[in-house]
Motif scaffolding. Structure first.
Motif, short mmCIF file in Angstrom:
data_model
loop_
_atom_site.label_atom_id
_atom_site.label_comp_id
_atom_site.label_asym_id
_atom_site.label_seq_id
_atom_site.Cartn_x
_atom_site.Cartn_y
_atom_site.Cartn_z
N ASP A 247 -1.21 -12.03 -94.84
CA ASP A 247 -1.09 -10.71 -94.22
C ASP A 247 -1.66 -9.65 -95.18
O ASP A 247 -1.05 -9.35 -96.21
CB ASP A 247 0.38 -10.41 -93.91
N LEU A 249 -1.75 -6.46 -95.05
CA LEU A 249 -0.90 -5.29 -95.24
C LEU A 249 0.20 -5.57 -96.27
O LEU A 249 0.48 -4.73 -97.13
CB LEU A 249 -0.27 -4.87 -93.91
N PHE A 252 -1.49 -5.68 -99.70
CA PHE A 252 -1.83 -4.34 -100.16
C PHE A 252 -0.60 -3.59 -100.63
O PHE A 252 -0.61 -2.95 -101.70
CB PHE A 252 -2.53 -3.56 -99.05
N ASN A 253 0.46 -3.63 -99.84
CA ASN A 253 1.69 -2.90 -100.19
C ASN A 253 2.31 -3.42 -101.48
O ASN A 253 2.80 -2.63 -102.30
CB ASN A 253 2.70 -2.98 -99.04
#
Length: 278
Positions: A247, A249, A252-253
């Motif tokens: 994933d 996202l 990145f987070n």
């Protein structure tokens, strides 16, 4: 002082005798524990303890066993921060930090061999995952050359963390991520300018101009005796994110969380160390 040097000479002689017997092992990555213990660490400790007068905090956050990924800021023109971080880990936890290095390092015949014998390997996902899966501590500097080659005017400002490949490796192996902040390297080789034509000529990411290099010739390679602080932050667990390894996202987070944690730690360490040469 004489006794100290006598001990070191005796240690080197003993190490050479041990090498000649062939009674040592090298792992699949080229890591040579014997030469690391008998040559590398003894050479680096005086730099760590006496020249940089390094203070280390948060050592309780270094896992005593099992795999983990230690993520740190990168700076200083010459990447001494990677070597000092390795010494800090070994001094605090008696564990070896397996550093991930850029491909440029492993294209250089002599440096490549030295790096591998000290536990280094190419910064790629499969190697990192194999090491951490085998219970090793792996060290990575996601800023890469953007961090180590930035000008002195941008000191202690973290550069972009790339695509978060280090996060993917941690997620795939379920190991914790330990943020580490290093203060001191920026002042050891302050880069005042980057001569890009010379960098291109020599095939380097940058060609630095510092207060002492190239003006003093080889002596310009001696680092300034800046005061170093290294802090290990609380581990960020990843085992609960095993279903999110692909994933973007989530990756990145998590990378952004690590980056912000290190940046905040840098600000706090700089407040604690008001004079870089005290």
């Amino acid at each position: 002082m004489t006794d100290i040097w006598d001990e070191r000479v005796a240690g080197v002689i003993a190490a050479l005798r041990h090498r000649l017997t062939g009674d040592y092992e090298v792992d699949e990555f080229g890591f040579d524990k014997h030469i690391t213990d008998s040559v590398y660490l003894p050479l680096l400790r005086p730099l760590f303890r006496n020249w940089f007068r390094t203070e280390v905090s948060g050592t309780e956050n270094i896992p005593v066993d099992g795999g983990a990924l230690i993520v740190a800021n990168h700076s200083g023109t010459i990447p001494l921060d990677a070597l000092m971080l390795s010494v800090a880990v070994h001094e605090a936890a008696e564990r070896y930090l397996r550093l991930l290095g850029a491909d440029l390092l492993f294209r250089m015949p002599v440096l490549s061999e030295l790096a591998r014998k000290g536990g280094g390997t190419l910064a790629c996902g499969p190697d990192a995952e194999r090491l951490m899966g085998n219970g090793e501590l792996v060290g990575v500097f996601p800023e890469g050359f953007k961090g180590v080659g930035k000008p002195f005017t941008d000191r202690y400002k973290l550069q972009r963390f790339g695509r978060g490949g280090f996060v993917s490796a941690a997620l795939r192996t379920g190991v914790p991520i330990v943020p580490a902040a290093i203060v001191g390297a920026e002042e050891s080789y302050p880069m005042l300018a980057n001569v890009k034509p010379l960098a291109r000529l020599f095939g380097l990411p940058y060609f630095p101009v510092t207060p002492t290099f190239p003006w003093l010739g080889p002596l310009g390679m001696v680092p300034l005796p800046s005061k170093w602080l290294i802090e290990f932050g609380k581990p960020i667990e990843t085992s609960h994110l095993s279903d999110d390894v692909d994933d973007p996202l989530v990756i990145f987070n998590l990378a952004d969380q690590v980056r912000e944690t290190i940046q905040q730690s840098l600000y706090e360490l700089l407040e604690r160390r008001p004079d870089p040469f005290s």
